[in-house]
Design a protein around this motif. Structure first.
Motif, PDB file in Angstrom:
ATOM      1  N   SER A 197     121.722 153.730 109.280  1.00  0.00           N
ATOM      2  CA  SER A 197     120.784 154.649 109.945  1.00  0.00           C
ATOM      3  C   SER A 197     121.435 156.021 110.159  1.00  0.00           C
ATOM      4  O   SER A 197     120.771 157.047 110.068  1.00  0.00           O
ATOM      5  N   ARG A 198     122.749 156.022 110.375  1.00  0.00           N
ATOM      6  CA  ARG A 198     123.436 157.308 110.507  1.00  0.00           C
ATOM      7  C   ARG A 198     123.294 158.135 109.227  1.00  0.00           C
ATOM      8  O   ARG A 198     122.964 159.316 109.251  1.00  0.00           O
ATOM      9  N   TRP A 199     123.525 157.480 108.076  1.00  0.00           N
ATOM     10  CA  TRP A 199     123.475 158.224 106.814  1.00  0.00           C
ATOM     11  C   TRP A 199     122.050 158.571 106.420  1.00  0.00           C
ATOM     12  O   TRP A 199     121.810 159.607 105.798  1.00  0.00           O
ATOM     13  N   ARG A 200     121.123 157.705 106.797  1.00  0.00           N
ATOM     14  CA  ARG A 200     119.715 158.051 106.516  1.00  0.00           C
ATOM     15  C   ARG A 200     119.334 159.336 107.245  1.00  0.00           C
ATOM     16  O   ARG A 200     118.690 160.212 106.688  1.00  0.00           O
ATOM     17  N   ASP A 201     119.759 159.424 108.503  1.00  0.00           N
ATOM     18  CA  ASP A 201     119.460 160.640 109.274  1.00  0.00           C
ATOM     19  C   ASP A 201     120.093 161.866 108.630  1.00  0.00           C
ATOM     20  O   ASP A 201     119.457 162.909 108.479  1.00  0.00           O
ATOM     21  N   ALA A 202     121.371 161.716 108.294  1.00  0.00           N
ATOM     22  CA  ALA A 202     122.084 162.864 107.718  1.00  0.00           C
ATOM     23  C   ALA A 202     121.435 163.304 106.400  1.00  0.00           C
ATOM     24  O   ALA A 202     121.304 164.489 106.116  1.00  0.00           O
ATOM     25  N   HIS A 203     121.026 162.323 105.613  1.00  0.00           N
ATOM     26  CA  HIS A 203     120.394 162.644 104.330  1.00  0.00           C
ATOM     27  C   HIS A 203     119.072 163.371 104.545  1.00  0.00           C
ATOM     28  O   HIS A 203     118.781 164.380 103.880  1.00  0.00           O
ATOM     29  N   ALA A 204     118.295 162.894 105.479  1.00  0.00           N
ATOM     30  CA  ALA A 204     116.996 163.535 105.753  1.00  0.00           C
ATOM     31  C   ALA A 204     117.209 164.961 106.270  1.00  0.00           C
ATOM     32  O   ALA A 204     116.476 165.887 105.893  1.00  0.00           O
ATOM     33  N   ARG A 205     118.201 165.139 107.123  1.00  0.00           N
ATOM     34  CA  ARG A 205     118.485 166.488 107.642  1.00  0.00           C
ATOM     35  C   ARG A 205     118.885 167.446 106.521  1.00  0.00           C
ATOM     36  O   ARG A 205     118.435 168.588 106.470  1.00  0.00           O
ATOM     37  N   ALA A 206     119.738 166.968 105.630  1.00  0.00           N
ATOM     38  CA  ALA A 206     120.193 167.822 104.533  1.00  0.00           C
ATOM     39  C   ALA A 206     119.023 168.217 103.631  1.00  0.00           C
ATOM     40  O   ALA A 206     118.929 169.346 103.155  1.00  0.00           O
ATOM     41  N   ARG A 207     118.133 167.277 103.440  1.00  0.00           N
ATOM     42  CA  ARG A 207     116.956 167.544 102.615  1.00  0.00           C
ATOM     43  C   ARG A 207     116.084 168.625 103.255  1.00  0.00           C
ATOM     44  O   ARG A 207     115.655 169.581 102.600  1.00  0.00           O
ATOM     45  N   GLU A 208     115.853 168.453 104.544  1.00  0.00           N
ATOM     46  CA  GLU A 208     115.057 169.444 105.280  1.00  0.00           C
ATOM     47  C   GLU A 208     115.700 170.823 105.196  1.00  0.00           C
ATOM     48  O   GLU A 208     115.035 171.840 104.990  1.00  0.00           O
ATOM     49  N   GLN A 209     116.998 170.830 105.366  1.00  0.00           N
ATOM     50  CA  GLN A 209     117.723 172.101 105.358  1.00  0.00           C
ATOM     51  C   GLN A 209     117.649 172.775 103.987  1.00  0.00           C
ATOM     52  O   GLN A 209     117.480 173.989 103.890  1.00  0.00           O
ATOM     53  N   ALA A 210     117.745 171.982 102.940  1.00  0.00           N
ATOM     54  CA  ALA A 210     117.679 172.558 101.592  1.00  0.00           C
ATOM     55  C   ALA A 210     116.325 173.209 101.360  1.00  0.00           C
ATOM     56  O   ALA A 210     116.233 174.324 100.836  1.00  0.00           O
ATOM     57  N   LEU A 211     115.267 172.517 101.751  1.00  0.00           N
ATOM     58  CA  LEU A 211     113.927 173.081 101.560  1.00  0.00           C
ATOM     59  C   LEU A 211     113.761 174.349 102.387  1.00  0.00           C
ATOM     60  O   LEU A 211     113.173 175.335 101.930  1.00  0.00           O
ATOM     61  N   ASP A 212     114.297 174.323 103.602  1.00  0.00           N
ATOM     62  CA  ASP A 212     114.187 175.490 104.456  1.00  0.00           C
ATOM     63  C   ASP A 212     114.939 176.684 103.845  1.00  0.00           C
ATOM     64  O   ASP A 212     114.426 177.798 103.772  1.00  0.00           O
ATOM     65  N   GLU A 213     116.139 176.426 103.377  1.00  0.00           N
ATOM     66  CA  GLU A 213     116.952 177.504 102.781  1.00  0.00           C
ATOM     67  C   GLU A 213     116.306 178.073 101.520  1.00  0.00           C
ATOM     68  O   GLU A 213     116.468 179.255 101.216  1.00  0.00           O
ATOM     69  N   ALA A 214     115.610 177.218 100.803  1.00  0.00           N
ATOM     70  CA  ALA A 214     114.999 177.657  99.534  1.00  0.00           C
ATOM     71  C   ALA A 214     113.974 178.772  99.756  1.00  0.00           C
ATOM     72  O   ALA A 214     113.637 179.517  98.836  1.00  0.00           O
ATOM     73  N   ARG A 215     113.468 178.900 100.980  1.00  0.00           N
ATOM     74  CA  ARG A 215     112.441 179.917 101.268  1.00  0.00           C
ATOM     75  C   ARG A 215     113.020 181.325 101.259  1.00  0.00           C
ATOM     76  O   ARG A 215     112.311 182.294 100.991  1.00  0.00           O
TER      77      ARG A 215
END
Ligand SMILES: Cc1ncc(C[n+]2csc(CCOP(=O)(O)OP(=O)(O)O)c2C)c(N)n1
Ligand SMILES: [Mg+2]
Lengths: 669, 124
Positions: A452-470
Motif C-alpha cells: 500500500s505504501r508503494w501504491r500510494d507513491a506510484h499514484a502520487r508520482a502519476r498525478e505529479q507527472a500529469l500536473d507538470e505536463a501542463r
C-alpha cells in the motif's frame, strides 16, 4: 554436409528455393531449415532454450556427399556451347565460394543484411542476390555504413535477432566504427562482414590496393567481442558459427568476420567445405550459493530496492522481474536501458527510491557506481553518496565478463557487497525461488503494508507527472510534454512501439505513456554516439512491420543530420515509421555545457553559447530533407495547436505502409 | 494572440502585444510592467536561463520548474547565486538589478490551464 550434393527432385519445390533457378545448387538450402535458425536467436537467452535446442538437434541430419572428382566432372559437363574448356575456365565460375558463404549465412538465420556496396564483396553481393534469391537474408540498402550498423542495432532490440552488416573492409568499417561502438556499449549483437583482398598479388591496381588492409578489423577491434580473418571456406564456416555464438552469449556484442575477395570469387574447388549444425549456447547463470545469500539479504531488508538497466532481453525478462518485485514488494527503478518493468505497475518508482534503501539489487547496471553515488559538476568534482551509508549492494550481471580495456564505457569501479556474475534475466527465476522459499510468514505479513505504501507513491508520482505536463502547454516552440501528449493521442488505440528514447525530452514518454511490453521501448544508443537515432528507428520499425505495429520515432535535429539517409532507406524498402522531431534548432546538450563553463568563469553572456551549437541561420528545413528522401513530410510546426492534426495526417500515411515525418520546433528539453 | 509563448500575467488595464526576435513569438504584457518584464525576458534569454528551465520557466530534466514563482526575490536570488547543481551566476555576470528584472519576468508567467481543460492529458 558437402557442397556438391545433388538434389532430390522434391527439393525444388521447397519455398526457399523459388528464386533460385539453377537446379545444381538448390539442394543445399533444403537443410537450412528455417525452423532451425528461427529457434536460435530466441534460444540463447529466453525461456524456450531447451525446446529450441531440441529443435536444432533434430534438424541436423545431412545427406551423404558425392566424391570430390564430381566437381571436375561437372565442370567439364557444363562448358557452355561454343567455348573451349580453357576459355570456359577463364570466363566462368561454376561454383563460387561466396555461394557457400551465403549457405552459411542462411544456416545462421540472419533475416537481413544491411549494406552499402563495395567491390571488396562483389562476389558475395552477387551470391546473396542471385544464388540466395535476396531472401533470408535480404539486403537492405543503406547510404552510410554508420546507418547500416545502427539499423542492425535497432532491429536486434525489437526482435532479439542479430543482423549481418556487410561493408567494405577499409573505408566501410571506418565509417561504421562509431555505430559499432554504440552497439558494443549497448551489448547488441551483430555480425560485421568485411570485404578485403588479402593476397597482394591478386589485387588489381589502384583502388583495390587502397581498399585492402593487412588487418582491416583493427579499426573496430577495441569494441567488438571477437573477429577472424578466414583463409579457407571451411575456416569461414567455422568462424561464422563461432562468431554467431560469441555475439549471442551474454554479455552480447558485435563480432566481425573478414570475407576475402579471392575466397568469394574463386571456385570452391575439390575440397568442399562442410556446413556446421548450429546449437545455441545457454546464457551464464549466477552461482547458486551466492544467489541464496542474495535472497536472504533481500528478504531480511526493511527497504530493498531493485534497479534494472540493460536487463530484459524480451518480455519474459519483464515478467521475471515483476515476479521478483512482487515477491519482495520491492520497488523497481527502471533505468530504461531496456524496457525492464511496466511503468504502470505500482512497484515502478523513481530513482529517488534508492536513497532510502537498505539493500540495493542492481541488475545489469551500466553504471553501478552512479546508482549509489554522483560526481557533482563543479570546479572540484566531489563525489556525493546518494544511497544510505549503510546500504548494501548486490549486483547481478555480466559486466565482469567483459575483457576490453581501452574505451572506458565500463564506468567507475564499484565493489558491491555481493557481486554475482551471470546473465540477470537467466538468473532471476532462481533468485525469486530462493526469495520465496526463504521468506518466513512474519516477513510475508509485511508485504501488504509495503504494497500500500508503494501504491500510494506510484499514484502520487502519476498525478505529479500529469500536473507538470501542463506547464508550457501553449508555448511556442512546443513543449516536450505536449509533444508526447499529442503523440499519445494518435497512437493510443493502436498497437504502438516507441523506437527512440526520451532522455532528451525530459523523459515524457515514460512519465506519461503506459509502457508495459518489452517491445514498446528500445532503450538508448549505448555509447551516446550521435547519428544513431534515425537508422536505429528504421531498423526497429522494420522489425515492427512484421508484427503490424505502429513504430514511433521522436527524432532530435542534431542527431538526424549525421544520418538523414536512413529515411531514404525507409522509403525505399517501404518501412512504415512515424517520425516526429524534437527540433530545438541546435546541439542543446552542448549549449548547457558551454553555459556552465561560462558561468564558472564569470563571463560570456549575450548569446555566446550559440556559437558552435546553434543549427539556425540558415534554419535547417528537416521536412524538406525527409521529403527529398521520398518520405511524406510536414513542418516545421511552431503552433502547438497545429500538431495534433498534422500527426493525424501522418499516421494515415504510415497506416498505408509508408514512412511519414513531422518536423516540430520544440522547447530545448 | 494565437500562439502564446508566454501567457503573461495581465493584471493591468491595457494589453500590449510584443514580438520577440529570439523566439519569433508574441507575448502579451501589461502596460505597467511592460518594460521590466520585457527587459527581464531579454535577460532570461541572453543569460541562457531558458536552456535548462525552458522558455516559460516550465522546467525540464535539466532544470526544475521556476514559474510561476513561489518565493520572494531574496530566495530566488540566493538559489541562482548559491546553487547545488545549477551553474552559479555571480554578480559579475548577472547584476542585482538584472536578476530583479529576470525575477519580474518569471513572476509574470501565469499558471497553465487546469488539467480538466486539457483533453490531451486525459490518460484514462
Ligand atoms: C558523434 C558525436 N559527436 C558529438 C557528440 C557530442 N554531443 C552530445 S549531445 C550533442 C547535441 C545533440 O544535438 P541533438 O541531437 O539535436 O540533441 P539536443 O541536445 O539538441 O536535444 C552533441 C553534439 C556526440 N555525443 N556524438
Ligand atoms: Mg537539437
Amino acid at each position: 554436409m558437402k557442397r556438391d550434393d545433388r538434389s532430390r527432385p522434391e527439393d525444388q519445390s521447397h519455398p526457399e528455393n523459388s528464386a533460385q533457378e539453377e537446379t545444381e545448387s538448390v539442394n543445399r538450402r533444403e537443410f537450412l531449415s528455417s525452423a532451425t535458425v528461427a529457434g536460435l536467436a530466441a534460444a540463447s537467452v529466453g525461456a524456450t532454450d531447451q525446446a529450441a535446442a531440441q529443435q536444432v538437434a533434430s534438424n541436423e541430419s545431412a545427406p551423404g556427399a558425392l566424391p570430390p572428382t564430381a566437381v571436375q566432372e561437372a565442370m567439364e559437363a557444363e562448358i557452355p556451347a561454343g567455348y573451349s574448356a580453357e576459355e570456359a575456365r577463364e570466363y566462368f565460375v561454376r561454383n563460387p565460394g561466396s555461394d557457400f558463404m551465403v549457405d552459411v549465412i542462411k544456416r545462421l538465420g540472419l533475416d537481413y543484411i544491411t549494406t552499402n556496396p563495395g567491390s571488396s564483396f562483389r562476389g558475395f553481393h552477387e551470391s546473396i542476390v542471385n544464388y540466395g534469391g535476396n531472401q533470408a537474408p535480404e539486403l537492405l540498402t543503406c547510404v552510410h555504413e554508420e546507418q547500416a550498423v545502427a539499423m542492425a542495432h535497432g532491429y536486434y532490440k525489437v526482435t532479439g535477432r542479430p543482423l549481418g552488416v556487410l561493408c567494405h573492409g577499409t573505408v566501410g568499417l571506418q565509417h561504421a566504427s562509431m555505430a559499432v561502438y554504440n552497439a558494443w556499449c549497448d551489448r547488441t549483437p551483430m555480425i560485421l562482414l568485411a570485404g578485403n583482398h588479402l593476397d597482394a598479388t591478386e589485387r588489381r591496381a589502384g583502388v583495390e590496393w587502397s581498399h585492402s588492409a593487412q588487418d582491416c578489423v583493427r579499426v573496430v577491434r577495441d569494441y567488438i567481442k571477437w573477429d577472424d580473418t578466414p583463409f579457407s571456406l571451411q575456416h569461414y564456416a567455422e568462424s561464422m558459427a563461432r562468431a554467431y555464438r560469441i555475439a549471442m552469449t551474454p554479455p552480447m556484442g558485435p563480432v566481425a568476420v573478414v570475407i576475402d575477395g579471392h575466397l568469394q570469387e574463386g571456385e570452391v574447388g575439390d575440397h568442399s567445405p562442410d556446413l556446421l549444425p548450429m546449437t545455441p549456447v545457454q546464457p551464464p547463470v549466477g552461482d547458486e550459493a551466492a544467489i541464496a545469500e542474495a535472497a536472504r539479504w533481500l528478504v531480511e531488508a526493511d527497504s530493498p530496492v531493485i534497479v534494472a538497466d540493460l536487463m530484459a532481453h524480451d518480455q519474459e525478462g519483464v515478467e521475471r522481474l515483476v515476479a521478483l518485485a512482487e515477491a519482495l514488494q520491492a520497488p523497481v527503478v527502471n533505468q530504461f536501458g531496456r524496457m525492464n518493468f511496466p511503468n504502470t505497475h505500482y512497484l515502478a518508482q523513481g530513482a529517488a527510491a534508492v536513497a532510502q534503501a537498505d539493500v540495493v539489487l542492481g541488475l545489469e547496471l551500466f553504471d553501478t557506481w552512479g546508482v549509489i553515488n554522483t560526481l557533482r559538476d563543479r570546479v572540484h568534482r566531489d563525489a556525493v553518496r546518494k544511497a544510505r551509508p549503510d546500504a548494501r549492494v548486490i549486483s547481478i550481471g555480466t559486466n565482469d565478463l567483459f575483457t576490453k580495456s581501452n574505451y572506458q564505457n565500463f564506468q567507475r569501479y564499484y565493489p558491491s557487497d555481493l557481486a554475482i556474475a551471470g546473465d540477470a534475466q537467466a538468473t532471476l527465476p532462481i533468485l525469486t525461488d530462493a526469495v520465496l522459499s526463504s521468506m518466513l510468514r512474519s516477513r510475508r505479513a509485511t508485504n501488504a503494508e509495503r504494497e500500500s505504501r508503494w501504491r500510494d507513491a506510484h499514484a502520487r508520482a502519476r498525478e505529479q507527472a500529469l500536473d507538470e505536463a501542463r506547464y508550457g502547454w501553449n508555448a511556442s516552440p512546443v513543449s516536450t510534454s505536449r509533444l508526447y501528449a499529442e503523440l499519445w493521442n494518435v497512437v493510443r488505440d493502436r498497437d504502438w512501439a516507441l523506437v527512440s528514447d526520451d532522455n532528451m525530452q525530459s523523459r515524457w514518454a515514460r512519465r506519461l505513456w503506459p509502457i508495459e511490453r518489452h517491445h514498446q521501448y528500445i532503450g538508448r544508443s549505448g555509447g551516446a554516439g550521435l547519428g544513431y537515432g534515425a537508422p536505429a528507428a528504421v531498423g526497429a520499425a522494420l522489425a515492427h512491420r512484421a508484427e503490424g505495429r505502429l513504430a514511433v520515432n521522436v527524432q532530435r535535429d542534431g542527431d538526424m543530420m549525421y544520418t538523414p539517409g536512413a529515411f531514404w532507406t525507409a522509403a525505399y524498402h517501404g518501412i512504415p515509421l512515424l517520425t516526429v522531431t524534437h527540433n530545438n534548432q541546435g546541439y542543446h546538450q552542448e549549449f548547457m555545457h558551454l553555459q556552465r563553463m561560462a558561468a564558472r568563469r564569470q563571463r560570456g553572456i549575450d548569446g555566446s553559447s550559440w556559437v558552435g551549437n546553434e543549427l539556425r541561420n540558415p534554419d535547417i528545413d528537416l521536412a524538406r530533407i525527409a521529403s527529398a528522401m521520398g518520405v511524406w513530410a510536414e513542418g516545421p510546426i511552431t503552433d502547438p495547436d497545429d500538431l495534433g492534426p498534422a500527426l493525424e495526417r501522418a499516421v494515415e500515411v504510415v497506416d498505408g505502409g509508408e514512412p511519414a515525418f513531422v518536423d516540430v520546433r520544440c522547447q530545448p528539453r | 494572440m494565437s500562439v502564446g509563448l508566454g501567457t503573461i500575467r495581465s493584471a493591468g488595464r491595457g494589453v500590449l502585444v510584443i514580438s520577440l526576435w529570439a523566439l519569433g513569438a508574441t507575448v502579451a504584457v501589461t502596460q505597467e510592467s511592460d518594460d521590466d518584464v520585457r527587459e527581464g525576458r531579454a535577460l532570461y534569454d541572453s543569460h541562457q536561463c531558458w536552456q535548462c528551465h525552458g522558455y516559460e520557466g516550465q522546467g525540464s530534466v535539466a532544470g526544475v520548474r521556476i514559474a510561476p514563482t513561489l518565493y520572494p526575490y531574496e530566495a530566488f536570488a540566493r538559489l541562482v547565486r548559491h546553487t547545488n547543481l545549477m551553474p552559479a551566476y555571480s554578480p559579475n555576470v548577472l547584476s542585482e538589478e538584472q536578476l530583479r528584472l529576470i525575477y519580474a519576468f518569471v513572476q509574470s508567467i501565469l499558471e497553465p490551464p487546469p488539467l480538466e481543460d486539457i483533453p490531451e492529458l486525459d490518460f484514462e
